[in-house]
Write an enzyme that holds these catalytic residues in place. Structure first.
Site, PDB file in Angstrom:
ATOM      1  N   ASN A 209     -40.023  53.546  32.015  1.00 29.66           N
ATOM      2  CA  ASN A 209     -39.983  53.964  30.602  1.00 29.66           C
ATOM      3  C   ASN A 209     -40.939  55.132  30.392  1.00 29.66           C
ATOM      4  O   ASN A 209     -41.596  55.589  31.330  1.00 29.66           O
ATOM      5  CB  ASN A 209     -40.303  52.778  29.685  1.00 29.66           C
ATOM      6  CG  ASN A 209     -41.685  52.221  29.962  1.00 29.66           C
ATOM      7  OD1 ASN A 209     -42.682  52.897  29.769  1.00 29.66           O
ATOM      8  ND2 ASN A 209     -41.736  50.977  30.463  1.00 29.66           N
ATOM      9  N   ASP A 278     -38.994  44.562  30.781  1.00 28.44           N
ATOM     10  CA  ASP A 278     -38.622  43.171  30.481  1.00 28.44           C
ATOM     11  C   ASP A 278     -37.764  42.560  31.580  1.00 28.44           C
ATOM     12  O   ASP A 278     -37.750  41.352  31.755  1.00 28.44           O
ATOM     13  CB  ASP A 278     -37.876  43.119  29.144  1.00 28.44           C
ATOM     14  CG  ASP A 278     -38.819  43.432  27.987  1.00 28.44           C
ATOM     15  OD1 ASP A 278     -39.967  42.954  28.033  1.00 28.44           O
ATOM     16  OD2 ASP A 278     -38.418  44.181  27.063  1.00 28.44           O
ATOM     17  N   LYS A 288     -30.216  53.177  50.068  1.00 29.78           N
ATOM     18  CA  LYS A 288     -29.802  53.950  48.896  1.00 29.78           C
ATOM     19  C   LYS A 288     -28.337  53.627  48.568  1.00 29.78           C
ATOM     20  O   LYS A 288     -27.475  53.652  49.466  1.00 29.78           O
ATOM     21  CB  LYS A 288     -29.956  55.448  49.189  1.00 29.78           C
ATOM     22  CG  LYS A 288     -29.671  56.308  47.995  1.00 29.78           C
ATOM     23  CD  LYS A 288     -29.832  57.782  48.312  1.00 29.78           C
ATOM     24  CE  LYS A 288     -29.331  58.600  47.140  1.00 29.78           C
ATOM     25  NZ  LYS A 288     -29.181  59.998  47.470  1.00 29.78           N
ATOM     26  N   PRO A 306     -42.024  38.267  34.145  1.00 25.83           N
ATOM     27  CA  PRO A 306     -42.991  37.427  33.428  1.00 25.83           C
ATOM     28  C   PRO A 306     -43.620  38.207  32.276  1.00 25.83           C
ATOM     29  O   PRO A 306     -43.808  39.421  32.382  1.00 25.83           O
ATOM     30  CB  PRO A 306     -44.051  37.108  34.498  1.00 25.83           C
ATOM     31  CG  PRO A 306     -43.856  38.096  35.586  1.00 25.83           C
ATOM     32  CD  PRO A 306     -42.427  38.557  35.527  1.00 25.83           C
ATOM     33  N   ASP A 307     -43.895  37.516  31.173  1.00 29.87           N
ATOM     34  CA  ASP A 307     -44.636  38.140  30.080  1.00 29.87           C
ATOM     35  C   ASP A 307     -46.120  37.967  30.389  1.00 29.87           C
ATOM     36  O   ASP A 307     -46.668  36.863  30.289  1.00 29.87           O
ATOM     37  CB  ASP A 307     -44.268  37.489  28.737  1.00 29.87           C
ATOM     38  CG  ASP A 307     -44.860  38.261  27.572  1.00 29.87           C
ATOM     39  OD1 ASP A 307     -46.057  38.638  27.662  1.00 29.87           O
ATOM     40  OD2 ASP A 307     -44.138  38.513  26.588  1.00 29.87           O
ATOM     41  N   LYS A 338     -44.591  39.119  16.246  1.00 32.95           N
ATOM     42  CA  LYS A 338     -44.873  39.252  17.686  1.00 32.95           C
ATOM     43  C   LYS A 338     -46.255  38.707  18.033  1.00 32.95           C
ATOM     44  O   LYS A 338     -46.451  38.070  19.066  1.00 32.95           O
ATOM     45  CB  LYS A 338     -44.757  40.717  18.106  1.00 32.95           C
ATOM     46  CG  LYS A 338     -44.954  40.920  19.582  1.00 32.95           C
ATOM     47  CD  LYS A 338     -44.517  42.281  20.046  1.00 32.95           C
ATOM     48  CE  LYS A 338     -43.010  42.439  20.073  1.00 32.95           C
ATOM     49  NZ  LYS A 338     -42.594  43.720  20.578  1.00 32.95           N
ATOM     50  N   LYS A 342     -46.694  35.833  20.817  1.00 28.77           N
ATOM     51  CA  LYS A 342     -47.480  36.039  22.054  1.00 28.77           C
ATOM     52  C   LYS A 342     -48.696  35.117  22.085  1.00 28.77           C
ATOM     53  O   LYS A 342     -49.328  34.968  23.129  1.00 28.77           O
ATOM     54  CB  LYS A 342     -47.947  37.497  22.124  1.00 28.77           C
ATOM     55  CG  LYS A 342     -46.814  38.507  22.153  1.00 28.77           C
ATOM     56  CD  LYS A 342     -46.495  38.936  23.548  1.00 28.77           C
ATOM     57  CE  LYS A 342     -45.289  39.857  23.545  1.00 28.77           C
ATOM     58  NZ  LYS A 342     -44.874  40.220  24.889  1.00 28.77           N
TER      59      LYS A 342
HETATM   60  O1  C5P Z   1     -42.584  41.915  23.867  1.00 28.18           O
HETATM   61  P1  C5P Z   1     -43.153  43.278  23.898  1.00 28.18           P
HETATM   62  O2  C5P Z   1     -42.907  44.017  25.181  1.00 28.18           O
HETATM   63  O3  C5P Z   1     -42.857  44.131  22.716  1.00 28.18           O
HETATM   64  O4  C5P Z   1     -44.747  43.018  23.819  1.00 28.18           O
HETATM   65  C1  C5P Z   1     -45.681  44.020  23.894  1.00 28.18           C
HETATM   66  C2  C5P Z   1     -47.028  43.481  24.349  1.00 28.18           C
HETATM   67  O5  C5P Z   1     -46.888  42.507  25.373  1.00 28.18           O
HETATM   68  C3  C5P Z   1     -47.871  44.548  24.967  1.00 28.18           C
HETATM   69  O6  C5P Z   1     -49.232  44.204  24.776  1.00 28.18           O
HETATM   70  C4  C5P Z   1     -47.471  44.491  26.425  1.00 28.18           C
HETATM   71  O7  C5P Z   1     -48.460  45.051  27.267  1.00 28.18           O
HETATM   72  C5  C5P Z   1     -47.340  43.006  26.626  1.00 28.18           C
HETATM   73  N1  C5P Z   1     -46.330  42.630  27.626  1.00 28.18           N
HETATM   74  C6  C5P Z   1     -46.719  42.002  28.786  1.00 28.18           C
HETATM   75  N2  C5P Z   1     -45.775  41.599  29.702  1.00 28.18           N
HETATM   76  C7  C5P Z   1     -44.461  41.799  29.471  1.00 28.18           C
HETATM   77  C8  C5P Z   1     -44.043  42.436  28.283  1.00 28.18           C
HETATM   78  C9  C5P Z   1     -45.000  42.844  27.396  1.00 28.18           C
HETATM   79  O8  C5P Z   1     -47.928  41.823  29.000  1.00 28.18           O
HETATM   80  N3  C5P Z   1     -43.581  41.414  30.365  1.00 28.18           N
END
Ligand code: C5P
Length: 403
Positions: A209, A278, A288, A306-307, A338, A342
């Site tokens: 991104n 994500d 390739k 993973p978040d 959000k 979180k």
């Molecule tokens: O869900 P979203 O991506 O909008 O959330 C943004 C926040 O969560 C940011 O602080 C980002 O660094 C963190 N994040 C994370 N791991 C992910 C997705 C987002 O730590 N997989």
């Protein structure tokens, strides 16, 4: 202008590293400081007073007996105006004179007569630095409460390799700039993620991104300048590592997650700035992916990453967690939702297309008591502001603070 209103006396002593002081002076002047140059006789053998006068925009002083100072007390007059006195480069001989309180020229007399803090930037051959007499002098200078910046290790102009070379002008600038910052995070350990992640599709392609990493790196810089121990886990960006920041480079979200999970037990504050992908493809092609002759397109299936922020926030004893949210609109609605999802006490919201790659940013703080908008400003100034806001809220020893 990061040093606007600050007045420095910059003292040069004899050594080849004098050439680096031309650049250091430029950096200080560019940042808005006023710089009064004082040189020892030996320093004038390495760089001319004319060069230093042109760069600083002020007359240069070398002699205790300079008739330009009406009362003939330059050692008093020059230091009384200064916010800080910096000796760069500081030679072996100057360290010896400083340790023993000698006043045998203008610069050494200035050091003894000063009414402001003193920073010393040593530069010398490795044998001269390691000599027990020099090390005794360094210990004495430190015991007197004087801060030494460096020296660095590496190749030296004399051809030898070792400790003693002067830190680079950019590092000296950062250290001088940090000297002026309030130490609101002294003793705190801050963990930060920054930049994008890169999720490979095959050995040469991937999904990423537009995050530049600038905001996360600016926060790492500001936290280090505020006295914190900073560990920065960065996705693929080409930004220089901020001064006194420990940096770990990663590529994928999973690698970033693993690095953060290893580091979290040692963190008091976690700031998740990275724009983490994500999803990733569930199978990365080993070779390739080739175009097909019949025009058919490749297909991919994805799995979730993973978040990282949520994983840290749900640990039994998490650090103080701060999230970022880049939304494409409806920030007010999405920000608080959000933050709760979180599970973090503080979320900093901004509009993605108004921040990615830019040098400035405009954010809103979301927390349980309500929202606080901050004015648009450049990312370095905003980072200092955010570090001050985080320092106000983070408990000194870390620990859970969810609401
Ligand atoms: O869900 P979203 O991506 O909008 O959330 C943004 C926040 O969560 C940011 O602080 C980002 O660094 C963190 N994040 C994370 N791991 C992910 C997705 C987002 O730590 N997989």
């Amino acid at each position: 202008m990061e040093l606007a209103g600050k007045h420095l006396v910059l003292g040069l002593t004899g050594g080849i590293a004098c050439y680096k002081i031309a650049e250091l002076t430029r950096l200080l002047i560019k940042a808005g400081a006023t710089v009064q140059i004082v040189m020892t006789e030996a320093a004038t053998q390495f760089i001319t007073p004319v060069t230093m006068q042109a760069l600083s925009g002020r007359p240069v002083y070398t002699s205790q007996w300079d008739a330009r100072i009406p009362n003939n007390m330059p050692h008093i007059d020059l230091s009384r105006e200064a916010d800080v006195l910096v000796i760069a480069p500081a030679s072996t001989d100057f360290l010896a004179r400083l340790a023993h309180g000698r006043c045998d020229d203008l610069l050494s007399t200035l050091c003894i007569a000063r009414g402001c803090p003193l920073l010393v930037v040593p530069a010398m051959n490795r044998q001269m630095w390691q000599n027990p007499a020099t090390q005794r002098n360094v210990a004495t200078i430190r015991a007197d409460g004087i801060e030494l910046l460096g020296p660095d290790s590496g190749s030296q102009v004399c051809g030898e390799v070792g400790d003693g070379r002067m830190i680079e002008p950019e590092a000296a600038f950062e250290a001088i700039y940090a000297f002026f910052q309030p130490k609101i995070l002294r003793g705190q350990r801050v963990l930060i993620t920054a930049g994008p992640t890169f999720e490979p599709l095959d050995p040469v392609r991937g999904i990423t991104n537009l995050s530049s990493g600038k905001m996360g790196f600016a926060l790492a810089r500001a936290a280090a300048q505020a006295g914190a121990d900073v560990h920065l886990v960065a996705g693929p960006v080409s930004l220089p590592t901020p001064w006194r920041v420990y940096r770990e480079d990663v590529q994928t979200a999973q690698q970033m997650h693993d690095a953060i999970m290893r580091a979290t037990p040692d963190a008091d504050i976690f700031i998740a700035v990275a724009a983490v992908a994500d999803w990733r493809v569930d199978h990365v092609n080993q070779h390739k992916i080739k175009k097909t002759g019949d025009g058919s397109m490749p297909t991919f299936s994805f799995v979730g990453n993973p978040d990282i922020l949520a994983s840290v926030a749900e640990l039994p004893n998490p650090p103080f967690c701060v999230g970022f949210a880049a939304e494409s609109g409806d920030l007010d609605l999405n920000g608080e939702e959000k933050r709760k999802r979180k599970g973090v006490p503080l979320l900093i919201g901004n509009i993605g297309q108004l921040t990615f790659g830019r040098d400035d940013n405009e954010v809103v703080l979301f927390e349980a008591p309500g929202t606080t908008p901050l004015p648009r400003t450049d990312k370095q100034a905003l980072a200092r502001l955010l570090i001050a806001e985080i320092a106000k809220r983070a408990p000194k020893t870390g620990g859970p603070l969810l609401s």
